[in-house]
Scaffold this active site. Structure first.
Site, short mmCIF file in Angstrom:
data_model
loop_
_atom_site.label_atom_id
_atom_site.label_comp_id
_atom_site.label_asym_id
_atom_site.label_seq_id
_atom_site.Cartn_x
_atom_site.Cartn_y
_atom_site.Cartn_z
N GLY A 144 -1.36 -9.77 -1.28
CA GLY A 144 -0.50 -9.75 -2.46
C GLY A 144 0.89 -10.14 -2.02
O GLY A 144 1.51 -9.43 -1.25
N HIS A 145 1.34 -11.29 -2.47
CA HIS A 145 2.69 -11.74 -2.11
C HIS A 145 3.50 -11.87 -3.38
O HIS A 145 3.09 -12.56 -4.31
CB HIS A 145 2.65 -13.11 -1.44
CG HIS A 145 1.73 -13.18 -0.27
ND1 HIS A 145 1.84 -12.35 0.82
CD2 HIS A 145 0.67 -13.99 -0.01
CE1 HIS A 145 0.91 -12.66 1.69
NE2 HIS A 145 0.18 -13.63 1.21
N GLN A 204 -2.28 -10.26 5.27
CA GLN A 204 -2.35 -8.96 5.95
C GLN A 204 -1.39 -8.92 7.14
O GLN A 204 -0.34 -9.50 7.06
CB GLN A 204 -3.80 -8.61 6.35
CG GLN A 204 -4.72 -8.40 5.17
CD GLN A 204 -5.17 -9.68 4.51
OE1 GLN A 204 -5.65 -10.57 5.17
NE2 GLN A 204 -5.00 -9.79 3.21
N LYS A 243 6.50 -11.28 3.65
CA LYS A 243 6.25 -12.54 4.36
C LYS A 243 6.77 -13.74 3.55
O LYS A 243 7.20 -14.74 4.11
CB LYS A 243 4.76 -12.68 4.68
CG LYS A 243 4.31 -11.60 5.69
CD LYS A 243 2.83 -11.66 6.00
CE LYS A 243 1.94 -11.02 4.97
NZ LYS A 243 1.93 -9.54 4.97
N ASP A 295 2.56 -6.33 3.68
CA ASP A 295 3.63 -6.18 2.68
C ASP A 295 5.02 -6.13 3.31
O ASP A 295 5.92 -5.45 2.81
CB ASP A 295 3.38 -4.92 1.83
CG ASP A 295 2.00 -4.95 1.20
OD1 ASP A 295 1.62 -6.02 0.72
OD2 ASP A 295 1.31 -3.91 1.23
P1 GDP Z 1 3.89 -9.70 1.65
O1 GDP Z 1 2.56 -9.13 1.35
O2 GDP Z 1 4.29 -9.59 3.09
O3 GDP Z 1 4.05 -11.10 1.13
O4 GDP Z 1 4.95 -8.80 0.87
P2 GDP Z 1 4.85 -8.24 -0.63
O5 GDP Z 1 5.24 -9.32 -1.56
O6 GDP Z 1 3.58 -7.53 -0.87
O7 GDP Z 1 5.98 -7.11 -0.59
C1 GDP Z 1 7.29 -7.39 -0.24
C2 GDP Z 1 8.22 -7.03 -1.40
O8 GDP Z 1 9.52 -6.82 -0.86
C3 GDP Z 1 8.39 -8.09 -2.46
O9 GDP Z 1 8.49 -7.47 -3.71
C4 GDP Z 1 9.70 -8.79 -2.09
O10 GDP Z 1 10.39 -9.34 -3.21
C5 GDP Z 1 10.48 -7.64 -1.52
N1 GDP Z 1 11.45 -8.03 -0.49
C6 GDP Z 1 11.34 -8.95 0.48
N2 GDP Z 1 12.40 -8.95 1.30
C7 GDP Z 1 13.23 -7.97 0.83
C8 GDP Z 1 14.48 -7.45 1.27
O11 GDP Z 1 15.06 -7.87 2.25
N3 GDP Z 1 15.01 -6.41 0.52
C9 GDP Z 1 14.38 -5.90 -0.58
N4 GDP Z 1 14.94 -4.89 -1.23
N5 GDP Z 1 13.19 -6.36 -1.00
C10 GDP Z 1 12.63 -7.38 -0.30
P1 IMO Z 2 -0.65 -8.63 2.34
O1 IMO Z 2 -1.04 -10.04 2.68
C1 IMO Z 2 -1.49 -4.37 2.78
C2 IMO Z 2 -5.67 -3.18 3.48
C3 IMO Z 2 -6.37 -2.42 2.37
C4 IMO Z 2 -7.31 -1.56 3.21
C5 IMO Z 2 -7.72 -2.52 4.33
C6 IMO Z 2 -9.05 -3.21 4.11
O2 IMO Z 2 -0.14 -8.44 0.96
O3 IMO Z 2 0.23 -8.03 3.38
P2 IMO Z 2 -9.85 -5.18 2.51
O4 IMO Z 2 -9.89 -5.26 1.01
O5 IMO Z 2 -9.02 -6.24 3.15
O6 IMO Z 2 -11.20 -5.05 3.11
O7 IMO Z 2 -9.10 -3.76 2.82
O8 IMO Z 2 -6.68 -3.48 4.42
N1 IMO Z 2 -5.06 -4.47 3.05
C7 IMO Z 2 -3.75 -4.67 2.88
N2 IMO Z 2 -2.70 -3.82 2.97
N3 IMO Z 2 -1.25 -5.68 2.51
C8 IMO Z 2 -2.28 -6.54 2.44
O9 IMO Z 2 -2.09 -7.88 2.32
C9 IMO Z 2 -3.61 -6.06 2.59
N4 IMO Z 2 -4.83 -6.61 2.57
C10 IMO Z 2 -5.71 -5.64 2.87
O10 IMO Z 2 -5.46 -1.63 1.63
O11 IMO Z 2 -6.62 -0.49 3.79
MG MG Z 3 1.57 -7.86 0.04
#
Ligand code: GDP
Ligand code: IMO
Ligand code: MG
Length: 428
Positions: free
Chosen positions: A40-41, A223, A16, A13
């Site tokens: 989750g992106h 991840q 990316k 998270d």
């Molecule tokens: P991922 O799993 O690495 O793709 O990231 P997620 O989407 O789960 O979580 C990142 C969150 O941070 C998203 O809601 C993005 O819109 C938000 N985000 C990304 N870059 C920035 C930033 O520079 N500032 C803020 N405030 N939010 C950001």
């Molecule tokens: P993105 O791509 C954050 C964590 C789960 C748990 C562990 C194992 O959005 O960064 P699993 O279901 O994969 O066997 O769970 O990994 N986990 C993540 N945490 N971001 C993710 O993906 C994750 N994918 C799995 O919360 O601790």
């Molecule tokens: Mg994510």
């Protein structure tokens, strides 16, 4: 022409999608090489916000060929649901290709994920419950079902029988659940085969040919490094290789073809699920980061655990992945803090450790040694040039860069797509 790997530096998270966006129009292929719908992106395009789990973010760019390669575990129902949701919003998804060698997540993997977590009690990993671990376990155990098996009913039936043989004993005798019928699974999987078939390809060959033809291929890791099954905080990890090496094994593109490795790192740290997290905050500062950074899981909605930036983890990530560039995200979330602590090393039972300790127990006991940096109050979300950041924000970035083992080439300053400060071209 480059093959670029983009990975998470911490526990996921990191944002990316923001780095993917930055490369945007220069990328021809976006490859998901590990994990499944545990990812989750959140991707924001114009006024539209998309939450993607299984599909590579490249699906949203009309000029990109999105690829699900062999290292991914595919829940086909989820795949179709995500595609349908995008089609409904007018996105053209027809370019997607899926590896014939990718493994399939079935109903019994989802069931096993949930029951095994429940049986672990307080030793729970806090998985996403999507069947990821059990599907990879079957792959390694050589009883997995692959995408290509869906196109030969005889083979499919034999494989499902083989996979269920032991599992049904477990489900009934250990977990007190009903046995799963072979026919039920086979019928379910066969019902997807017609729609799936045109998407299926030898993705390793397609990608090699693309690189030969001078195309740019982006490998988008799900991840993150600290969740990698080999290099993360085992056993509190996911079940795939989320590090840059996984891009090679998970796609069939040779490692010596990879030119750049970009790691996305948050200006602080978050984690979902259980496991060690030295800089975790349990006080109002943690709430500040969670509220300002909107740190709630995209996949499960769980509040994310929040803590300060951990430089030894960034250095570890730089080393394990061969990071050429960091993208530092969410710097704006720190706005308003009087001082910002950064973990520079750990104290483990009275001894200073500058690097992530190899022993699991040591990492569990690691107490962060902090250095404090002065904060800033100015709104930075509109800043686009490094020199226009408040001095304290610049100093924070430079200090973190000096500790993290590679250059920080871009800085996220807000949730919007354009809210980014570029210091170095990511492909240069
Ligand atoms: P991922 O799993 O690495 O793709 O990231 P997620 O989407 O789960 O979580 C990142 C969150 O941070 C998203 O809601 C993005 O819109 C938000 N985000 C990304 N870059 C920035 C930033 O520079 N500032 C803020 N405030 N939010 C950001
Ligand atoms: P993105 O791509 C954050 C964590 C789960 C748990 C562990 C194992 O959005 O960064 P699993 O279901 O994969 O066997 O769970 O990994 N986990 C993540 N945490 N971001 C993710 O993906 C994750 N994918 C799995 O919360 O601790
Ligand atoms: Mg994510």
């Amino acid at each position: 022409m480059p093959a670029i790997v983009l990975i998470g530096a911490q526990w996921g998270d990191e944002g990316k999608g923001k780095a993917t966006d930055l490369l945007g129009p220069r990328v021809d292929y976006v490859v998901k090489f590990n994990g499944g719908n545990n990812a989750g992106h959140t991707v924001v395009v114009g006024d539209e916000k998309y939450a993607l789990h299984l599909l590579p973010s490249g699906i949203l760019a009309p000029n990109v060929i999105p690829v699900i390669s062999n290292g991914v575990v595919v829940d086909i129902e989820v795949l179709f649901d995500e595609l349908d949701a995008l089609i409904e919003r007018g996105v053209d998804v027809s370019r997607l290709i899926v590896s014939a060698n990718a493994h399939v997540i079935t109903q019994y993997h989802r069931t096993l994920d949930r029951v095994t977590e429940r049986f672990l009690g307080k030793r729970q990993i806090g998985t996403t419950g999507r069947g990821i671990g059990p599907a990879y376990a079957d792959k390694i155990n050589r009883v997995g079902i692959r995408i290509q098996d869906l196109f030969d009913e005889n083979i499919l039936r034999q494989k499902v029988e083989g996979a269920l043989h032991q599992k049904n004993h477990m489900l009934v005798k250990v977990y007190n659940r009903r046995a799963i019928l072979v026919d039920e699974i086979v019928d379910d999987l066969l019902s997807y085969s017609e729609r799936l078939k045109p998407m299926v390809a030898d993705t390793a060959l397609v990608l090699s040919q693309a690189l030969d033809a001078g195309k740019t291929v982006l490998f988008e890791g799900g991840q993150a490094t600290m969740l990698d099954v080999d290099h993360g905080t085992y056993p509190f990890v996911t079940s795939s290789n989320a590090t840059s090496g996984g891009a090679a094994t998970g796609s069939g593109v040779a490692p010596n073809r990879i030119d750049r490795v970009i790691a996305v790192v948050k200006a602080y740290t978050t984690r979902v699920g259980a496991g060690p997290f030295p800089t975790e905050l349990f006080d109002a500062s943690g709430d500040f980061l969670r509220d300002n950074g909107f740190e709630f899981g995209t996949t499960t909605g769980r509040p994310r655990r929040c803590g300060w930036y951990d430089a030894p983890i960034a250095r570890y990530t730089a080393r394990i992945n061969g990071v050429t560039d960091f993208v530092l995200t969410k710097l704006d979330v720190l706005t308003g803090l009087e001082t910002i602590p950064v973990c520079v090393a750990y104290d483990v039972d009275g001894e200073r450790h500058d690097e992530v300790p190899v022993s699991q127990s040591d990492f569990h006991h690691a107490i962060p040694i902090f250095e404090e940096f002065p904060g800033w109050d100015e709104d930075i979300t509109g800043v686009r040039e490094f020199d226009d950041l408040p001095k304290n924000a610049r100093d924070y970035v430079l200090a973190v860069e000096a500790m993290s083992g590679s250059r920080i080439s871009a800085i996220g300053v807000g949730a919007d797509r354009e809210a980014i400060v570029v210091r170095h071209d990511l492909l240069d």
